[in-house]
Design a protein around this motif. Sequence first.
Motif, PDB file in Angstrom:
ATOM      1  N   ARG A 126      16.906  39.984  30.636  1.00  0.00           N
ATOM      2  CA  ARG A 126      18.133  40.132  31.422  1.00  0.00           C
ATOM      3  C   ARG A 126      19.327  39.395  30.812  1.00  0.00           C
ATOM      4  NH1 ARG A 126      17.229  42.743  36.049  1.00  0.00           N
ATOM      5  NH2 ARG A 126      15.069  42.937  36.764  1.00  0.00           N
ATOM      6  N   THR A 127      19.064  38.447  29.918  1.00  0.00           N
ATOM      7  CA  THR A 127      20.168  37.740  29.261  1.00  0.00           C
ATOM      8  C   THR A 127      20.674  38.491  28.027  1.00  0.00           C
ATOM      9  OG1 THR A 127      18.835  36.375  27.751  1.00  0.00           O
ATOM     10  CG2 THR A 127      19.114  35.571  30.008  1.00  0.00           C
ATOM     11  N   ARG A 147      11.286  26.906  24.445  1.00  0.00           N
ATOM     12  CA  ARG A 147      12.141  25.744  24.663  1.00  0.00           C
ATOM     13  C   ARG A 147      11.314  24.467  24.684  1.00  0.00           C
ATOM     14  NH1 ARG A 147      13.816  30.183  25.835  1.00  0.00           N
ATOM     15  NH2 ARG A 147      15.980  30.754  25.414  1.00  0.00           N
ATOM     16  N   ASP A 148      10.112  24.585  24.161  1.00  0.00           N
ATOM     17  CA  ASP A 148       9.176  23.459  24.041  1.00  0.00           C
ATOM     18  C   ASP A 148       9.068  23.097  22.559  1.00  0.00           C
ATOM     19  OD1 ASP A 148       6.998  21.758  23.817  1.00  0.00           O
ATOM     20  OD2 ASP A 148       5.785  22.836  25.292  1.00  0.00           O
ATOM     21  N   GLN A 188      24.213  29.157  27.370  1.00  0.00           N
ATOM     22  CA  GLN A 188      23.404  30.369  27.518  1.00  0.00           C
ATOM     23  C   GLN A 188      22.004  30.198  26.939  1.00  0.00           C
ATOM     24  OE1 GLN A 188      26.133  33.063  25.459  1.00  0.00           O
ATOM     25  NE2 GLN A 188      24.581  33.451  23.895  1.00  0.00           N
ATOM     26  N   TYR A 189      21.847  29.386  25.904  1.00  0.00           N
ATOM     27  CA  TYR A 189      20.496  29.131  25.396  1.00  0.00           C
ATOM     28  C   TYR A 189      19.689  28.268  26.348  1.00  0.00           C
ATOM     29  CZ  TYR A 189      21.230  31.520  21.005  1.00  0.00           C
ATOM     30  OH  TYR A 189      21.450  32.491  20.069  1.00  0.00           O
ATOM     31  N   TYR A 190      20.331  27.317  26.984  1.00  0.00           N
ATOM     32  CA  TYR A 190      19.638  26.541  28.016  1.00  0.00           C
ATOM     33  C   TYR A 190      19.205  27.439  29.168  1.00  0.00           C
ATOM     34  CZ  TYR A 190      20.452  21.781  26.246  1.00  0.00           C
ATOM     35  OH  TYR A 190      20.415  20.622  25.516  1.00  0.00           O
ATOM     36  N   GLU A 247      25.586  17.497  19.668  1.00  0.00           N
ATOM     37  CA  GLU A 247      25.238  16.078  19.771  1.00  0.00           C
ATOM     38  C   GLU A 247      23.866  15.781  19.180  1.00  0.00           C
ATOM     39  OE1 GLU A 247      28.237  17.404  22.355  1.00  0.00           O
ATOM     40  OE2 GLU A 247      26.115  17.963  22.500  1.00  0.00           O
ATOM     41  N   GLY A 248      23.169  16.816  18.697  1.00  0.00           N
ATOM     42  CA  GLY A 248      21.879  16.610  18.055  1.00  0.00           C
ATOM     43  C   GLY A 248      20.681  16.714  18.972  1.00  0.00           C
ATOM     44  N   LEU A 249      20.854  17.288  20.185  1.00  0.00           N
ATOM     45  CA  LEU A 249      19.746  17.457  21.118  1.00  0.00           C
ATOM     46  C   LEU A 249      19.076  18.817  20.918  1.00  0.00           C
ATOM     47  CD1 LEU A 249      21.416  16.065  24.384  1.00  0.00           C
ATOM     48  CD2 LEU A 249      19.860  14.865  22.815  1.00  0.00           C
ATOM     49  N   PHE A 250      17.747  18.845  20.991  1.00  0.00           N
ATOM     50  CA  PHE A 250      16.979  20.086  20.841  1.00  0.00           C
ATOM     51  C   PHE A 250      17.221  20.998  22.039  1.00  0.00           C
ATOM     52  CE2 PHE A 250      13.125  22.528  21.784  1.00  0.00           C
ATOM     53  CZ  PHE A 250      12.906  23.190  20.577  1.00  0.00           C
ATOM     54  N   ILE A 251      17.481  22.277  21.742  1.00  0.00           N
ATOM     55  CA  ILE A 251      17.661  23.283  22.798  1.00  0.00           C
ATOM     56  C   ILE A 251      16.469  24.237  22.842  1.00  0.00           C
ATOM     57  CG2 ILE A 251      19.127  25.096  23.746  1.00  0.00           C
ATOM     58  CD1 ILE A 251      21.395  24.024  21.967  1.00  0.00           C
ATOM     59  N   ALA A 252      16.165  24.835  21.696  1.00  0.00           N
ATOM     60  CA  ALA A 252      15.125  25.874  21.665  1.00  0.00           C
ATOM     61  C   ALA A 252      14.681  26.097  20.229  1.00  0.00           C
ATOM     62  CB  ALA A 252      15.663  27.177  22.256  1.00  0.00           C
ATOM     63  N   ARG A 253      13.537  26.773  20.094  1.00  0.00           N
ATOM     64  CA  ARG A 253      13.024  27.112  18.760  1.00  0.00           C
ATOM     65  C   ARG A 253      12.905  28.630  18.640  1.00  0.00           C
ATOM     66  NH1 ARG A 253       8.490  23.590  17.624  1.00  0.00           N
ATOM     67  NH2 ARG A 253      10.115  22.333  16.632  1.00  0.00           N
ATOM     68  N   GLY A 254      13.314  29.126  17.476  1.00  0.00           N
ATOM     69  CA  GLY A 254      13.176  30.544  17.186  1.00  0.00           C
ATOM     70  C   GLY A 254      12.689  30.733  15.777  1.00  0.00           C
ATOM     71  N   TYR A 255      12.782  31.944  15.310  1.00  0.00           N
ATOM     72  CA  TYR A 255      12.440  32.223  13.913  1.00  0.00           C
ATOM     73  C   TYR A 255      13.569  33.035  13.289  1.00  0.00           C
ATOM     74  CZ  TYR A 255      11.333  37.060  15.115  1.00  0.00           C
ATOM     75  OH  TYR A 255      11.427  38.375  15.530  1.00  0.00           O
TER      76      TYR A 255
END
Length: 398
Positions: free
Chosen positions: A381-382, A70-71, A16-18, A48-56
């Motif tokens: 919408r999510t 997501r950058d 869902q984050y992707y 697995e240690g892969l970046f998905i997204a950044r938040g605060y």
Amino acid sequence: MTETVKITVDQRFVTQYYEGYQHIPGSLSTALESVTEEGIYLDLMTPEGLFIARGYYGHQNKGYGWVFTRDQSVYLTVEWLRKLFSDAIGKRQRLFHDDETTAFRLFNGEGDGLGGVTIDLYNDCALIQWYSAGIYAHRDNILDAIEAVYPLKAIYHKKRFKEGGKYIDADDFVRGERVDFPILVKENGVLFNVDLNDGPMTGVFLDQREVRQRIKEAYSHGKTVLNAFSYTGAFSVYAALGGADKTTSVDLAKRSLPMTIAQFSVNGIDFEAQDIRVMDVFNYFDYALKKQLSYDVVILDPPSFARSKKRVFSVQKDYVTLLEQALQVTTKEGVIVASTNYSGFDMKKFKQFIKRAFHNQHATYKILETHAQPEDFPFDRTFKESNYLKVVFIQKLN
């Protein structure tokens, strides 16, 4: 730069984050339990240690913060925020070019890509609402960015989070030139007094603009109108301008009386020809029944939660009862405008409340129209809770 902490996301949340989900709930990861610094960046990582997204990180009643990109190269910099606010302004060009409306939402949190903060425009003044200490930690960049993309005379704010055990500042002025309140704004050509520096409310709820206009255009002429939970009487003003025979405004707050009088007066309406009552709405229903009063239009727009000396009201628990009492003072063929901004249930469940209330009162009905948030209140919408406003126009058939 603000510190960044990597959070391993539970596998069930990864997809869902992707796909664009923005909310950060407490159930996202046990690692959130160790984060205490408001405003810190959270990098969401797969197991697995892969970046998905950044938040605060920003603890509020809805959770623990929001994803904003997501950058992996993006932070809440002035440059990035300028682009975000510019995009929001671009989506609202129709409103900017509408001379009849000078008050609307400029930026709507997660609906415009950054949860936890909203910005409303009142003429040339902005009102920023912060919903957590986490987003407030980035206030300087946010203020610099909004000033860079739109010419503002003044910026005021409201803190919707506790700070030192309190929610409200004594002074909400932030930047620019101080303004003498109240100021007059326009909405569909209707005038409203607003005050951006007097407690948590301003004098008008901007998300009901289209509903008020429908009441004025199609449901007021020659009608008697009861506006329950009337606040400053905005629905009543529209109804009176739409040709209502008489409006009755009922609200428990003592200051609703002078504020409603002021709203009538600036629109050239004789407030003495209207009825303004400072009392509990449920007590007023009892009074109306005793006096055999009935209304062609009944407007119900209660707060999600309210407490008085004798009563606690919760939309989730008490809206059916509220509708039942409203039905008893609504004329045959009359219309109830049922509204709620409670985000804990959707329109489908709200309609179930309506069905139950009419069934309990052995009454039949027809839904005439429904409304949600206007164009300047976009939702994510999510994240279904961001689609909060539900308004149903219901005709009582017997």
